[in-house]
Design a protein around this motif. Structure first.
Motif: not given
Length: 565
Positions: A1-4, A15-19, A125-132
């Motif tokens: 993970m990049a830092g500032g 955010l990317a790490a959390l999807g 956020r991508l919610e495909n699994e929850r939606r399924a």
């Protein structure tokens, strides 16, 4: 993970790490700026399509304006700079053939000087699994797990909606209940797993023969409900025959081998003959049972029947009368003498049901018992008769009485509890009680009736088989049951003076019973010639018009029977 610069992780990396991914949408220019995580969320979608709000809108299904709509809906009378939160869900596709990506978007929009939206900041956020998972839960709540078709609750809801729609547009449809014949036999012969295979296969066959707008659901274990939209009476007949043939003509392959099955159908046209879902279901079930009783693999349609409706109104009235009579102690007994065939001295008295109406008139057993049996009230009547008979036996130590027991009562735990209690309260009455069960009961459940007989004989009571000859009980079964008395069906006895066939039949029954040490009673004896013949053949007892018909008066005391307290 990049830092500032300070060594802390950047927001976009978190955010990317959390999807997730963040964006800023400048509404005036329609330009959208995304964090790096957007690439992994919007897979296979060109970045250029995400560069503007309009480009993203073109990807959204089912309504591309969903984002603009939610913003407009919340944009009334906002102060400049005010932030308004929102949350929406939508699907996007890279192409018509690509899988759907379900997106959850939440964020805030900010109002300009005129109160309208000028900027939006949000996270996706991508919610495909929850939606399924949600869709699976919906399917499980709506569909039968075995067949994948609608379950009963949603089938009934679809039926109600179809009736409402048909009434509104003055159209018609057919509701069919298809029942697999003798599924219990398949369960017994092969096991429940094979029966499940049969149900699943039949569901597929039905589905393959339905039109696009028709509805199919599993109504119960062996029944399917079908809604055939825009269907006339002729269409319904054709469809039913096609469905039955599709099940009847093809063997069902199962893991235990091929199974042959048939089905029956009961149908009703709606809304002409059914204006509610319950009415449609009840009428389809009614004719389905009629079809099954007539012949397996048949089809029946509900039609208005004046006589049937009148009989039902009568049943309702008689039911009310029986219940009221029970509550008011107006169920009584009448006593019909059974005499020794040689001496004509009374041997015992058969207790027959009488119901005193409020006008003082009496309804006889043939008017009360069949209706009580059909409507599920016979156990209450039998309980009351048992109380009356035990009270009579307790009050008259020298008298023997017999009572008739309906098929349902033979297996009624409450009846057994009552007789045990009454026998305990009145010692000595059991030996003077004869319980009569019909031959049809005996042949339906030999083992169950043998247990019934054994329990009663343990009390000291005797058992009689009533209406012997009307069914098919063998004398081997009579010996197995251990009955004490056989009552020869009066339909054969009443004509022995004029019918050689009846004479031969009755004489043979009496002779065989005597060889098995079972006493015999001849019913419906109407003339002296018949009585003499029966005596000479060795019949032990006779009853009927010649001897005397049933009377509410106690023959042994001359007083009328009264209800026990």
């Amino acid at each position: 993970m990049a830092g500032g610069p300070t060594g802390r992780p950047e927001v976009s990396s978190i955010l990317a790490a959390l999807g997730g991914a963040a964006f800023v949408w400048d509404v005036a220019s329609d330009g959208m700026t995304w964090t790096d995580g957007a690439v992994s969320i919007f897979r296979d979608i060109e970045p250029a399509s995400l560069a503007t709000g309009a480009g993203l809108a073109r990807l959204i299904e089912p309504s591309g304006s969903i984002r603009a709509d939610i913003l407009r809906a919340t944009a009334h009378e906002r102060r400049p700079g005010e932030a308004v939160a929102y949350r929406i869900e939508y699907g996007v596709r890279a192409s018509a053939s690509a899988p759907m990506l379900w997106i959850e978007e939440s964020g805030c929009w900010f109002a300009g000087a005129d109160g309208k939206v000028v900027r939006v900041e949000g996270i996706v956020r991508l919610e495909n699994e929850r939606r399924a998972r949600d869709e699976q839960l919906v399917r499980l709540s709506q569909n039968d797990a075995l067949t994948g078709e609608l379950n009963r609750t949603h089938l009934t809801a679809a039926l109600a909606a179809a009736i409402e729609e048909a009434a509104r547009y003055r159209s018609s449809f057919a509701f069919l209940l298809l029942g697999v014949d003798h599924l219990a036999r398949i369960n017994d012969a092969f096991g429940f797993d094979v029966a499940d295979e049969v149900i699943g296969d039949i569901a597929k066959r039905i589905r393959a023969r339905l039109r696009g707008g028709d509805v199919l659901g599993r109504f119960s274990g062996n029944k399917f409900g079908l809604i055939l939209m825009n269907c006339t009476s002729d269409d319904m007949n054709v469809a039913a025959e096609r469905l039955l043939a599709g099940i009847r003509d093809e063997i069902v392959p199962t893991r235990s081998g091929p199974v042959s099955v048939t089905a029956s159908i009961g149908a009703v046209l709606a809304p002409r003959y059914a204006r509610t879902a319950d009415e449609a279901i009840n009428r389809a079930q009614e004719v389905l049972e009629a079809a099954k009783s007539r012949r397996s693999g048949s089809f029946a349609v509900w039609r208005p029947d004046v006589a049937r409706d009148a009989q039902r109104r009568t049943n309702i009235r008689v039911t009310d009368e029986i219940v009221t009579a029970l509550n008011e102690r107006r169920i009584l007994t009448a006593f019909e003498p059974v005499v020794d065939a040689r001496t004509r001295e009374p041997a015992f008295y058969e207790c027959l049901v009488r119901m005193r109406q409020q006008n003082g008139q009496f309804l006889l057993a043939p008017d009360v018992v069949p209706v009580a049996e059909k409507l599920g009230l016979i156990r209450l009547v039998d309980h009351r008769v048992l109380e009356l008979v035990i009270a009579e036996l307790a009050a008259a130590p020298g008298v023997r009485l017999s009572i008739n027991i309906s098929p349902e009562t033979t297996m009624d735990a409450d009846w057994w509890a009552a007789i045990e209690s009454l026998m305990g309260a009145h010692p000595g009455v059991a030996e003077r009680l004869i319980v009569e069960i019909t031959e049809t009961v005996a042949i339906q459940d030999i083992d169950g009736v043998r247990e019934f007989v054994t329990r009663l004989k343990n009390f000291g009571s005797q058992i009689a088989i009533d209406d012997f000859g009307a069914g098919y009980t063998s004398f081997r079964n009579l010996r197995k049951l251990g009955v004490d008395i056989v009552k020869v069906d009066g339909a054969f006895v009443q004509n022995i003076a004029s019918s050689p066939d009846d004479r031969a039949f009755v004489q043979t029954l009496i002779d065989l019973a005597r060889r098995l040490d079972i006493r015999t009673v001849a019913e419906w004896v109407q003339d002296e010639q018949s009585a003499v013949m029966l005596r000479d053949w060795g019949c032990d007892y006779i009853q009927g018009q010649l001897i005397g018909l049933a009377s509410p008066a106690r023959p042994w005391s001359g007083s009328e029977a009264v209800p026990a307290a």
